[in-house]
Design a protein around this motif. Structure first.
Motif, PDB file in Angstrom:
ATOM      1  N   GLN A  86      28.198  77.446  32.697  1.00  0.00           N
ATOM      2  CA  GLN A  86      28.603  76.681  31.794  1.00  0.00           C
ATOM      3  C   GLN A  86      29.096  75.084  31.961  1.00  0.00           C
ATOM      4  OE1 GLN A  86      31.798  79.818  31.525  1.00  0.00           O
ATOM      5  NE2 GLN A  86      31.558  79.668  29.048  1.00  0.00           N
ATOM      6  N   HIS A  87      28.707  74.959  33.130  1.00  0.00           N
ATOM      7  CA  HIS A  87      28.793  73.422  33.756  1.00  0.00           C
ATOM      8  C   HIS A  87      27.481  73.207  34.703  1.00  0.00           C
ATOM      9  CE1 HIS A  87      30.255  69.554  34.304  1.00  0.00           C
ATOM     10  NE2 HIS A  87      31.325  69.716  35.089  1.00  0.00           N
ATOM     11  N   PRO A  88      26.312  73.077  34.036  1.00  0.00           N
ATOM     12  CA  PRO A  88      24.824  73.085  34.716  1.00  0.00           C
ATOM     13  C   PRO A  88      24.928  72.339  35.895  1.00  0.00           C
ATOM     14  CG  PRO A  88      24.814  72.248  32.552  1.00  0.00           C
ATOM     15  CD  PRO A  88      26.065  72.786  32.688  1.00  0.00           C
ATOM     16  N   VAL A  89      24.011  72.500  36.856  1.00  0.00           N
ATOM     17  CA  VAL A  89      23.346  71.706  37.693  1.00  0.00           C
ATOM     18  C   VAL A  89      21.851  71.740  38.042  1.00  0.00           C
ATOM     19  CG1 VAL A  89      23.539  71.008  40.292  1.00  0.00           C
ATOM     20  CG2 VAL A  89      25.644  71.998  38.961  1.00  0.00           C
ATOM     21  N   PHE A  90      21.136  70.959  38.119  1.00  0.00           N
ATOM     22  CA  PHE A  90      19.795  70.883  38.283  1.00  0.00           C
ATOM     23  C   PHE A  90      19.150  70.354  39.792  1.00  0.00           C
ATOM     24  CE2 PHE A  90      20.608  70.464  33.644  1.00  0.00           C
ATOM     25  CZ  PHE A  90      19.824  71.361  33.287  1.00  0.00           C
ATOM     26  N   TYR A  91      18.296  70.706  40.348  1.00  0.00           N
ATOM     27  CA  TYR A  91      17.830  70.079  41.571  1.00  0.00           C
ATOM     28  C   TYR A  91      16.417  69.936  41.831  1.00  0.00           C
ATOM     29  CZ  TYR A  91      16.854  74.863  43.024  1.00  0.00           C
ATOM     30  OH  TYR A  91      16.275  75.951  43.116  1.00  0.00           O
ATOM     31  N   TYR A  92      15.903  69.230  42.520  1.00  0.00           N
ATOM     32  CA  TYR A  92      14.634  68.878  42.964  1.00  0.00           C
ATOM     33  C   TYR A  92      14.364  68.751  44.356  1.00  0.00           C
ATOM     34  CZ  TYR A  92      10.430  66.216  43.063  1.00  0.00           C
ATOM     35  OH  TYR A  92       9.085  65.860  43.539  1.00  0.00           O
ATOM     36  N   HIS A  93      13.354  69.272  44.872  1.00  0.00           N
ATOM     37  CA  HIS A  93      13.095  69.353  46.351  1.00  0.00           C
ATOM     38  C   HIS A  93      11.621  69.156  46.679  1.00  0.00           C
ATOM     39  CE1 HIS A  93      12.437  71.286  50.527  1.00  0.00           C
ATOM     40  NE2 HIS A  93      12.856  70.104  50.614  1.00  0.00           N
ATOM     41  N   LYS A  94      11.084  68.134  47.380  1.00  0.00           N
ATOM     42  CA  LYS A  94       9.832  67.794  47.708  1.00  0.00           C
ATOM     43  C   LYS A  94       9.794  66.957  48.807  1.00  0.00           C
ATOM     44  CE  LYS A  94       5.157  66.883  46.084  1.00  0.00           C
ATOM     45  NZ  LYS A  94       4.510  66.721  44.848  1.00  0.00           N
ATOM     46  N   SER A  95       8.941  67.464  49.920  1.00  0.00           N
ATOM     47  CA  SER A  95       8.780  66.529  51.239  1.00  0.00           C
ATOM     48  C   SER A  95      10.182  66.388  51.813  1.00  0.00           C
ATOM     49  CB  SER A  95       8.183  65.393  50.856  1.00  0.00           C
ATOM     50  OG  SER A  95       6.941  65.505  50.455  1.00  0.00           O
ATOM     51  N   GLN A  96      10.727  65.104  52.078  1.00  0.00           N
ATOM     52  CA  GLN A  96      11.853  64.764  52.658  1.00  0.00           C
ATOM     53  C   GLN A  96      12.832  64.374  51.668  1.00  0.00           C
ATOM     54  OE1 GLN A  96      12.549  65.077  56.015  1.00  0.00           O
ATOM     55  NE2 GLN A  96      10.465  66.157  56.035  1.00  0.00           N
ATOM     56  N   LEU A  97      12.698  64.766  50.409  1.00  0.00           N
ATOM     57  CA  LEU A  97      13.596  64.429  49.283  1.00  0.00           C
ATOM     58  C   LEU A  97      14.244  65.463  48.666  1.00  0.00           C
ATOM     59  CD1 LEU A  97      14.784  61.924  47.249  1.00  0.00           C
ATOM     60  CD2 LEU A  97      12.697  62.542  45.983  1.00  0.00           C
ATOM     61  N   PHE A  98      15.568  65.403  48.493  1.00  0.00           N
ATOM     62  CA  PHE A  98      16.460  66.570  47.928  1.00  0.00           C
ATOM     63  C   PHE A  98      17.386  65.655  46.870  1.00  0.00           C
ATOM     64  CE2 PHE A  98      20.087  69.286  46.887  1.00  0.00           C
ATOM     65  CZ  PHE A  98      19.456  70.358  46.564  1.00  0.00           C
ATOM     66  N   ALA A  99      17.283  66.159  45.781  1.00  0.00           N
ATOM     67  CA  ALA A  99      18.184  65.472  44.620  1.00  0.00           C
ATOM     68  C   ALA A  99      18.828  66.577  43.713  1.00  0.00           C
ATOM     69  CB  ALA A  99      17.294  64.451  43.731  1.00  0.00           C
ATOM     70  N   PHE A 100      20.056  66.030  43.269  1.00  0.00           N
ATOM     71  CA  PHE A 100      20.606  67.072  42.410  1.00  0.00           C
ATOM     72  C   PHE A 100      21.509  66.250  41.430  1.00  0.00           C
ATOM     73  CE2 PHE A 100      23.723  66.778  45.819  1.00  0.00           C
ATOM     74  CZ  PHE A 100      24.854  66.176  45.077  1.00  0.00           C
ATOM     75  N   ALA A 101      21.715  66.997  40.123  1.00  0.00           N
ATOM     76  CA  ALA A 101      22.689  66.062  39.397  1.00  0.00           C
ATOM     77  C   ALA A 101      23.168  67.137  38.143  1.00  0.00           C
ATOM     78  CB  ALA A 101      21.813  65.003  38.622  1.00  0.00           C
ATOM     79  N   ASN A 102      24.169  66.668  37.418  1.00  0.00           N
ATOM     80  CA  ASN A 102      24.680  67.614  36.451  1.00  0.00           C
ATOM     81  C   ASN A 102      23.837  67.726  35.172  1.00  0.00           C
ATOM     82  OD1 ASN A 102      26.368  65.740  34.301  1.00  0.00           O
ATOM     83  ND2 ASN A 102      26.071  64.777  36.272  1.00  0.00           N
ATOM     84  N   SER A 103      23.065  66.884  34.929  1.00  0.00           N
ATOM     85  CA  SER A 103      22.223  66.791  33.868  1.00  0.00           C
ATOM     86  C   SER A 103      20.612  66.492  34.238  1.00  0.00           C
ATOM     87  CB  SER A 103      22.726  65.781  32.891  1.00  0.00           C
ATOM     88  OG  SER A 103      22.550  64.330  33.156  1.00  0.00           O
ATOM     89  N   LEU A 104      19.894  66.891  33.177  1.00  0.00           N
ATOM     90  CA  LEU A 104      18.248  66.632  33.500  1.00  0.00           C
ATOM     91  C   LEU A 104      18.356  64.809  33.404  1.00  0.00           C
ATOM     92  CD1 LEU A 104      15.739  67.678  34.187  1.00  0.00           C
ATOM     93  CD2 LEU A 104      15.299  67.979  31.776  1.00  0.00           C
ATOM     94  N   GLU A 105      19.123  64.251  32.389  1.00  0.00           N
ATOM     95  CA  GLU A 105      18.836  62.891  32.268  1.00  0.00           C
ATOM     96  C   GLU A 105      19.225  62.122  33.571  1.00  0.00           C
ATOM     97  OE1 GLU A 105      20.321  59.381  29.514  1.00  0.00           O
ATOM     98  OE2 GLU A 105      21.140  61.286  29.305  1.00  0.00           O
ATOM     99  N   LYS A 106      20.302  62.405  34.332  1.00  0.00           N
ATOM    100  CA  LYS A 106      20.795  61.857  35.400  1.00  0.00           C
ATOM    101  C   LYS A 106      19.920  62.171  36.678  1.00  0.00           C
ATOM    102  CE  LYS A 106      23.720  59.635  38.158  1.00  0.00           C
ATOM    103  NZ  LYS A 106      23.646  58.293  38.104  1.00  0.00           N
ATOM    104  N   LEU A 107      19.261  63.424  36.537  1.00  0.00           N
ATOM    105  CA  LEU A 107      18.380  63.825  37.784  1.00  0.00           C
ATOM    106  C   LEU A 107      17.056  62.892  37.607  1.00  0.00           C
ATOM    107  CD1 LEU A 107      17.878  65.452  40.266  1.00  0.00           C
ATOM    108  CD2 LEU A 107      17.119  67.493  39.001  1.00  0.00           C
ATOM    109  N   CYS A 108      16.548  62.911  36.450  1.00  0.00           N
ATOM    110  CA  CYS A 108      15.266  62.187  36.274  1.00  0.00           C
ATOM    111  C   CYS A 108      15.445  60.533  36.396  1.00  0.00           C
ATOM    112  CB  CYS A 108      14.749  62.161  34.980  1.00  0.00           C
ATOM    113  SG  CYS A 108      14.157  63.851  34.374  1.00  0.00           S
ATOM    114  N   GLU A 109      16.637  59.962  36.051  1.00  0.00           N
ATOM    115  CA  GLU A 109      16.898  58.614  36.736  1.00  0.00           C
ATOM    116  C   GLU A 109      17.002  58.651  38.167  1.00  0.00           C
ATOM    117  OE1 GLU A 109      21.367  56.781  36.651  1.00  0.00           O
ATOM    118  OE2 GLU A 109      20.734  57.100  34.735  1.00  0.00           O
TER     119      GLU A 109
END
Length: 522
Positions: A86-109
């Protein structure tokens, strides 16, 4: 944009943080290497950093919460999302980069800041159209994943490890005694419903209960009035419909402050803000009415709802449903699809598949679409869901244990009609006949009608009767049709069929186009 956690780890560098809470109901405990953000009930059992470094300890929390902990010595990141996401988290992982955020907008940023090209995920787009939501961990952005309900994630040495903290598939449906089942359901239900009331009182927030003509919101309301000194109810529906009539009568009988929001004539459907609330993963109409109805409420804390009670205690259970039957039962648009088999393989059980994909990732996602408050249903608490999943199938048939629980512990709740079946929720022939009648109407009659007055929100009828709505859906489609260039496998189908789609499917298309514009092509 929602508030919450975010971070990027690239090689040996880290940039981790958390934005300040934007809601009265949210709290934040933050250190240099950790953050706990969201709404949790009661006091913490462990110091926040200790809790965030251990998935089992984090799992003791109840409520919409997320958090991370980074150990600079081991260079290990722990990432957590609450039981029902109910309080979502998104993440991305490729090569040497790992990123996460509470919204898709923030993660894309964050990804754009590291020169990652944002591309559309066509499987995710296909599922959005087919099911009005994106199943499993996919999103509309290629490479971006949802951290699934009740999961934790560890990242170290450029590797991702996912941990299912609850393993619901291992629960055994061994409770067959009616009295034991009622006691288990009642104790867990009371505990979390009382916790909501206590938290609102501690916050100085109003106790607002959503109330319809169904039995789920009724149950939450009747426990809330026992736990809170002051309760207000809110019903949103077409004026005069059974939801309106029943909720008004209940509130009157309890001498409760009653609020009604008339959804007629459906102009709220022109507000597409819920697309961003849902990160483009769910049809924006799923909570447009929530947003509209709650606009005039101040001092919102945790807003009590009854979402998923009926589904968890009865309707999600169908042991005879296989992969195809289960998908058919949640399909809203035919002619597109793909990638669902992987989602099924991750949860190859009809009940759990629906719990995660129709419950937590769709219906219950309205919990984070409210602007000022936090919508929460006691039926989605970890302990209640686990209790329900231990009930023997014989207790679930025909809503037996639910109705017996109501009669035994909340006898006043069965004095009012059940909106869905137009009779009182009492085990017996009257309810059986009402269910049979409704089954026939739903299968053979309603699909041929405009639902003129037989629905809480007769979307298709409103659309057919309103030139304003027709113009809005047509104009918005035409203004954003070029977004389909990002999903070439769907372009021809959508262009050929949009004009003939029903209102729900049109809204799914608009959700897709607006989300592509926001996240992929901005």
């Amino acid at each position: 944009m929602r508030s919450g956690i975010f971070g990027v780890i690239k090689g040996d560098s880290q940039n981790l943080g958390c934005t300040k809470p934007t809601k009265l109901s949210q709290k934040l405990i933050q250190t240099k290497n950790s953050a706990l953000h969201g709404t949790w009930f009661g006091e913490l059992s462990y110091p926040a950093e200790e809790l965030l470094s251990d998935p089992e300890k984090f799992n003791m929390l109840e409520g919409p919460t997320q958090g991370f902990h980074y150990d600079p010595q081991s260079r290990k990141l722990a990432l957590h999302v609450d039981f029902a996401r109910q309080h979502p988290v998104f993440y991305y992982h490729k090569s040497q980069l790992f990123a996460f955020a509470n919204s898709l907008e923030k993660l894309c940023e964050l990804l754009k800041a590291h020169d990652i090209k944002i591309k559309a995920d066509e499987q995710g787009a296909s599922m959005l159209l087919t099911y009005s939501s994106i199943l499993g961990n996919k999103t509309l952005v290629k490479g971006v994943r949802k951290l699934m309900p009740g999961y934790s994630l560890f990242y170290s040495d450029n590797k991702v490890e996912l941990i299912n903290r609850n393993n619901l598939q291992d629960l055994d449906r061994h409770i067959s005694d009616k009295s034991s089942a009622i006691e288990l359901l009642d104790s867990t239900f009371k505990s979390v419903t009382n916790a909501v009331a206590t938290t609102n009182a501690d916050l100085g927030a109003d106790q607002i209960n959503l109330l319809s003509g169904g039995i789920d919101s009724r149950m939450v309301f009747m426990q809330s009035v026992k736990a809170s000194n002051s309760v207000s109810t809110l019903c949103f529906s077409a004026e005069g419909y059974l939801d309106h009539q029943i909720s008004q009568q209940i509130s009157k009988d309890y001498n409760i402050d009653y609020n009604f929001c008339n959804l007629n004539p459906g102009t709220y459907m022109m507000c597409t803000d819920s697309m961003e609330d849902y990160d483009g993963t769910i049809n924006f109409l799923a909570s447009a009415h929530h947003r509209f109805a709650l606009n005039n409420f101040n001092n919102q804390g945790i807003i009590a709802s009854g979402q998923l009670g009926n589904e968890i205690l009865a309707e999600f259970y169908n042991p005879n449903n296989d992969f195809y039957d289960t998908l058919e039962s949640i399909t809203t648009m035919k002619g597109v699809g793909g990638g669902e088999k992987d989602v099924w393989n991750a949860t190859p059980d009809s009940t759990l598949f629906k719990l995660y994909n129709r419950g937590f990732l769709y219906t219950n996602s309205a919990a984070y679409s409210t602007l000022d408050g936090t919508l929460y249903s006691p039926f989605t608490s970890k302990e209640f869901v686990k209790a329900a999943l231990q009930l023997h199938p014989s207790l679930l048939k025909d809503h037996f244990i639910y109705l017996e629980w109501m009669k035994a512990r909340y006898p006043e709740s069965i004095c009012y009609k059940w909106e869905r079946y137009r009779v009182k929720p009492v085990v017996g022939m009257s309810l059986k006949l009402a269910k049979l009648k409704m089954s026939i109407l739903t299968r053979f009659i309603y699909p041929l009608s405009n639902f003129r007055c037989d629905s809480m929100s007769p979307l298709q009828h409103w659309y057919k009767e309103s030139k304003i709505l027709q113009q809005f859906f047509s104009k918005t489609f035409e203004e954003n049709i070029e977004q389909l260039d990002s999903v070439p496998s769907l372009e021809s189908f959508v262009k050929q069929n949009y004009a003939f789609m029903n209102i729900t499917n049109k809204a799914s298309v608009l959700t897709l186009l607006l989300a592509l514009k926001k996240y992929v092509n901005s």
